[in-house]
Design a protein around this motif. Sequence first.
Motif, mmCIF file in Angstrom:
data_model
loop_
_atom_site.group_PDB
_atom_site.id
_atom_site.type_symbol
_atom_site.label_atom_id
_atom_site.label_comp_id
_atom_site.label_asym_id
_atom_site.label_seq_id
_atom_site.Cartn_x
_atom_site.Cartn_y
_atom_site.Cartn_z
ATOM 1 N N GLU A 1 -7.467 8.788 3.044
ATOM 2 C CA GLU A 1 -8.156 7.490 3.062
ATOM 3 C C GLU A 1 -7.369 6.415 3.814
ATOM 4 O O GLU A 1 -7.836 5.283 3.966
ATOM 5 N N LEU A 2 -6.158 6.763 4.253
ATOM 6 C CA LEU A 2 -5.238 5.748 4.755
ATOM 7 C C LEU A 2 -5.771 4.994 5.967
ATOM 8 O O LEU A 2 -5.718 3.761 6.023
ATOM 9 N N THR B 1 -3.353 4.830 -2.446
ATOM 10 C CA THR B 1 -4.432 5.510 -1.740
ATOM 11 C C THR B 1 -3.956 6.922 -1.399
ATOM 12 O O THR B 1 -2.947 7.374 -1.936
ATOM 13 N N SER B 2 -4.683 7.591 -0.550
ATOM 14 C CA SER B 2 -4.293 8.950 -0.171
ATOM 15 C C SER B 2 -4.163 9.024 1.339
ATOM 16 O O SER B 2 -4.654 8.155 2.061
ATOM 17 N N GLU C 1 -1.153 -1.080 -4.408
ATOM 18 C CA GLU C 1 -2.412 -0.340 -4.305
ATOM 19 C C GLU C 1 -2.111 1.065 -3.815
ATOM 20 O O GLU C 1 -1.374 1.242 -2.846
ATOM 21 N N ARG D 1 -8.427 2.491 5.088
ATOM 22 C CA ARG D 1 -7.891 1.357 4.331
ATOM 23 C C ARG D 1 -7.130 0.401 5.248
ATOM 24 O O ARG D 1 -7.224 -0.821 5.114
ATOM 25 N N LEU E 1 0.851 -1.193 0.000
ATOM 26 C CA LEU E 1 0.000 0.000 0.000
ATOM 27 C C LEU E 1 0.886 1.242 0.000
ATOM 28 O O LEU E 1 1.827 1.336 0.798
ATOM 29 N N ASP F 1 1.182 5.728 -1.385
ATOM 30 C CA ASP F 1 0.550 7.028 -1.585
ATOM 31 C C ASP F 1 0.411 7.281 -3.086
ATOM 32 O O ASP F 1 1.404 7.218 -3.811
ATOM 33 N N ARG F 2 -0.772 7.574 -3.517
ATOM 34 C CA ARG F 2 -1.007 7.904 -4.925
ATOM 35 C C ARG F 2 -0.084 9.043 -5.360
ATOM 36 O O ARG F 2 0.274 9.140 -6.532
#
Lengths: 430, 430
Positions: A157-158, A153-154, A151, A161, A126, A128-129
């Motif tokens: 949203e972490l 995410t931001s 994957e 998730r 996982l 960071d976008r």
Amino acid sequence: MSEILTRQDCLALDAADPLRELRNQFTLPEGVIYLDGNSLGALPAATPARVAAAIQQEWGEGLIRSWNSAGWIAQPQRLGDKIARLVGAAPGELVVADSTSVNLYKVLSAALSIAKADAPERKVILSDRENFPTDLYIAQSLCAQHGLTLELTSAAELQARLAGGADIAVLMWTQVNYRSGQMLDMARVTALAHAAGALTIWDLAHSAGAVPVDLKGAQADFAIGCGYKYLNGGPGAPAFAWAHPRHADRFWQPLSGWMGHAAPFRFDTDYRPAQGVSRYLCGTPAVLAMSALECGIDTLLAAEPLGGMAALRAKSLQLSRLFIDQVRQRCAAHALPLASPLDDAQRGSQVSLAHNEGGYAVMAALIERGVIGDFRAGASSEAEPDLLRFGFTPLYTRFVDVFDAVTALAEVLDSGEWRQARFNQRAAVT
Amino acid sequence: MSEILTRQDCLALDAADPLRELRNQFTLPEGVIYLDGNSLGALPAATPARVAAAIQQEWGEGLIRSWNSAGWIAQPQRLGDKIARLVGAAPGELVVADSTSVNLYKVLSAALSIAKADAPERKVILSDRENFPTDLYIAQSLCAQHGLTLELTSAAELQARLAGGADIAVLMWTQVNYRSGQMLDMARVTALAHAAGALTIWDLAHSAGAVPVDLKGAQADFAIGCGYKYLNGGPGAPAFAWAHPRHADRFWQPLSGWMGHAAPFRFDTDYRPAQGVSRYLCGTPAVLAMSALECGIDTLLAAEPLGGMAALRAKSLQLSRLFIDQVRQRCAAHALPLASPLDDAQRGSQVSLAHNEGGYAVMAALIERGVIGDFRAGASSEAEPDLLRFGFTPLYTRFVDVFDAVTALAEVLDSGEWRQARFNQRAAVT
């Protein structure tokens, strides 16, 4: 918003600054306000003589003998011990080697080797976008090799998730985002990751030497960082790698070069990893580059009697707050949305301003006026705007520099000079 | 055996040497005869000023702007083009990056990516039992990852093994052996490997700048080499990597850092490799170290008007033959079996002498007398003896240096001084 500070006020802040003498450790060009130490740190005054000695005495006179007599062979560990003091690690836990990208390959492999042993069912890395691309590229390579999924995410949203994170093997995050300067709470996020059963890798590229870092206190698992940003090690300086002691004798990394062998000078046929983090080493150490890096690290250690990273952090926040306030007050006629967190606790040592119409040209015009920040293109959307980045390095940035930089920014914007064609001739900028 | 040359004869050879002026390119310490350029090349006289300019003007004054204005960003390719002239490659085919070990990981991965596509049934990497250990360690890592076997053989057995080589994916060999100095005929061995359907990787650590290399003429597939030996780039200098153009847009390598991306400054989320060998790049280039390396490469290119590598090779063979003859003649009372090929065509630019009784101490005593070679421990058996290594670098080694070095060796052996305890206090030596 704070009261409006004048240039005189800023000069007074500099005069009262307990860290003001640290600036004398640097050689800064006349007529330049350098706000890009987040990309390439400034030149320490001690570096030219130190590197000259490494070249002329150690290499030129000592020749091959200097591997022992000048201590070259121990540089990766010796410099590692110094960096450890800046990031909350103990001696023997951190080594200097290779580049940040190469080290990320090692630490991500290391984390995956442990995840595979302890939780082979977990198949997700996982991240960071908006992570720095090289981190994502290295992770993509390892995902392809190991049949894993990267994957993205931001930060927002972490937490959610991670709450459903039974599939996550490794959380890989750059603590301070290179675009926005947004900083994560390492201890909190590490605890969330551990609660989900995931290991953590922290990229400290924009943290080490910029903000207080406490790797051990946060119970982090693995970390890497960059030598040429806030550590002032010079362009392309070697990077560093760390592992928590609970993993250090256990992890595997694939760049199994001779310097990471348990007994490099036995010239054994079979690889056997060194004890602890020395197994991160691969090829022959970059002696000359490390000589320069050591001078850079020393500029930060010089702050230890003055309060160390905590004192530097306090000044860094004063500087970035001043910049934000001054821009709001003196550039109010122009659309310059703040792209960095206003909350001190979430802001690293840089401030980014969005400018989708002509960010590149604005920065070019600023640089012509001697104010050096940099530009990072986005998707030119509200979600990912073009950015003007300004880094504040409390070792050498003065309050008056912030004031004068905003003066230049206001003049560039008020005059519209950035609209001249010559400011928009793009070249690659790192 | 040739006629016995006197010191006067050697001085006359130096006076008549058409390459004698090339020595003036180096700063060599007084009272030292340096015969270890095969381990760490000597300091070029131009290096201190060049690195000082890179530090003070380019970094100190230019700061971040120098990525463009000083051409930092193009260093890997620009230096690669220069090295290409020394190894029979064309511009655009070779880049400078990282260490030899890291580059071997890339080129071996690259070769395996092609072998897997073209001949997935081949599962063996074939290499030299006496290869430099880091090469074997890296191959062991990749074998473990890819389910392959590393099989070790010897130069003597190589042809027979290749004849039955339908299982061999990659032949990985160091052209000039680090212990014995034995050199393989690259064109012949590459042809044998290709006849067997295998790809070739040549480690040029002891070849580049030491002997003429013709990668394209030999139809080799992949190569790497070292910057700090015969290229005189300084301790831990960056290394290089090459791919034959027929593979260059096709290979995959796992260290997918941002500098090897097709468009690094677009900061794309997904990795897309650059065209050609630029995909070998990974992290940010080591600018200061490359500035030093360039001066070293230039000392070899300065020989081009004088006949280039062919002329250097002719002198190198004269030097090593002189050394062999002198040792035979003047150290005849001592057991010093030649551990390097007597045949010029099979000998690189070094000579190794076996000395199982006290090789380390003999070398220590020589170094105390100012004659610097090095020592490589073996299994102390006849098959793999302890070695005294002497490297001959025709750019700066004189015929009289060879004579004087043998004088020192004879004195050390005749006097028995090496038997004193102080000469046997071992320290790590690279």
